[in-house]
Design an enzyme around this catalytic site. Structure first.
Site, PDB file in Angstrom:
ATOM      1  N   LYS A 241       0.833  -1.208   0.000  1.00 33.76           N
ATOM      2  CA  LYS A 241       0.000   0.000   0.000  1.00 33.76           C
ATOM      3  C   LYS A 241       0.872   1.264   0.000  1.00 33.76           C
ATOM      4  O   LYS A 241       0.663   2.170  -0.806  1.00 33.76           O
ATOM      5  CB  LYS A 241      -0.917   0.002   1.241  1.00 33.76           C
ATOM      6  CG  LYS A 241      -1.900   1.140   1.232  1.00 33.76           C
ATOM      7  CD  LYS A 241      -2.760   1.143   2.472  1.00 33.76           C
ATOM      8  CE  LYS A 241      -1.955   1.602   3.654  1.00 33.76           C
ATOM      9  NZ  LYS A 241      -2.724   1.896   4.846  1.00 33.76           N
TER      10      LYS A 241
ATOM     11  N   ASP B  18      -6.509   1.112   0.910  1.00 32.62           N
ATOM     12  CA  ASP B  18      -6.561   1.233   2.367  1.00 32.62           C
ATOM     13  C   ASP B  18      -7.958   0.813   2.826  1.00 32.62           C
ATOM     14  O   ASP B  18      -8.768   0.321   2.027  1.00 32.62           O
ATOM     15  CB  ASP B  18      -6.222   2.665   2.814  1.00 32.62           C
ATOM     16  CG  ASP B  18      -7.369   3.634   2.539  1.00 32.62           C
ATOM     17  OD1 ASP B  18      -8.277   3.290   1.747  1.00 32.62           O
ATOM     18  OD2 ASP B  18      -7.362   4.723   3.132  1.00 32.62           O
TER      19      ASP B  18
END
Ligand code: SF4
Length: 210
Positions: free
Chosen positions: A118, A136
Site C-alpha cells: 500500500k 486502504d
C-alpha cells in the site's frame, strides 16, 4: 450512463482536486509520512512531522538520529516504537544504497522497513506519477459496497479488480477520491446513503437500505 462512468463523474464532482491529507514537502518526507500513517490518522501524523522534519530533514540526519529522540517525537502516534525504528533503518538504506533518493521500483520500495504494497503504491502514484492504486480501509470498503470488488476479496484482489474496472489514467486521482469518499461520505458505520448520488449503482444500498 454506465456505472463506471457515473462513479468517476460523481467522484470528480465531489472531489475535483484531491490531494493527500498528509503534510510533506518532498518525496522523502512523503515516504516517511506515509510510513508513519499506518493504523494512525493523517491528522495525528501531521502533528508530529513538523518537528521530525525540521530536526531530521534528510536520510543522513534521520539515520543518525538517536532512537530515543525519535520515539519521543513520535510518542503520540500508534506503534511509535516500531515506526521510530523503521524510519531510522529505512533512512540508512536510502542513504547507503540509493544515494538518499527514493527508489522508483516497487520491489526496491517494498524492501524498505515499514513499507508494504500500500505504501509503495502511494509513493509510486504521488512521487512517480504511476497509474496504480493503494487499497486502504476506505478504498476496500467503498469498492465492496459499490460492487467493484467482492466481499470475500483480500486487499490484493480488491486492487486488481479496481485496476481492471477503471481506465488506467483515472487511477491516480481515484486513489484519493475513493479515500475521501469513504472517509467523509460512505463512512464505515453511518454511510450517508440518503443523499448519495451513487445509490442507484450501489450493491450495499440495494441490499440493506431500500
Ligand atoms: S449508497 Fe450508501 S453505501 Fe452506497 S456508496 Fe452511497 S453512501 Fe456508500
Amino acid at each position: 450512463m454506465i456505472k463506471r462512468e457515473l462513479i468517476v463523474k460523481t467522484l470528480n464532482e465531489m472531489f475535483p482536486n484531491p490531494k493527500s491529507d498528509l503534510n510533506y514537502s518532498n518525496h522523502f518526507e512523503m515516504l516517511i509520512a506515509v510510513v508513519l500513517s499506518a493504523q494512525t490518522t493523517d491528522v495525528s501524523v501531521n502533528k508530529v512531522t513538523p518537528e521530525l522534519f525540521s530536526k531530521y530533514p534528510n536520510p543522513k540526519s534521520l539515520k543518525e538520529a538517536p532512537i530515543e529522540d525519535l520515539e519521543n517525537i513520535l510518542k503520540s502516534i500508534g506503534l511509535y516504537k516500531t515506526k521510530a525504528k523503521n524510519i531510522k533503518n529505512l533512512s540508512k538504506i536510502l542513504h547507503d544504497k540509493y544515494d538518499s533518493k527514493i527508489p522508483s521500483e516497487r520491489k526496491d520500495l517494498e524492501s524498505l522497513p515499514g513499507v508494504g504494497r500500500k505504501t509503495a503504491n502511494v509513493v509510486l502514484a504521488n512521487a512517480f506519477g504511476k497509474n496504480v492504486i493503494a487499497v486502504d480501509t476506505h478504498v476496500n470498503r467503498v469498492s465492496k459496497r459499490l460492487g467493484i470488488a467482492k466481499e470475500s476479496d483480500n486487499v490484493l484482489e480488491v486492487e486488481e479488480r479496481i485496476v481492471k474496472y477503471f481506465q488506467k489514467d483515472d487511477l491516480k486521482k481515484l486513489h484519493h477520491q475513493l479515500i475521501f469518499f469513504g472517509r467523509y461520505h460512505c463512512l464505515a458505520r453511518n454511510p450517508k446513503c440518503e443523499n448519495c448520488p451513487l445509490q442507484e449503482v450501489c450493491v450495499f444500498y440495494k441490499k440493506f437500505e431500500k
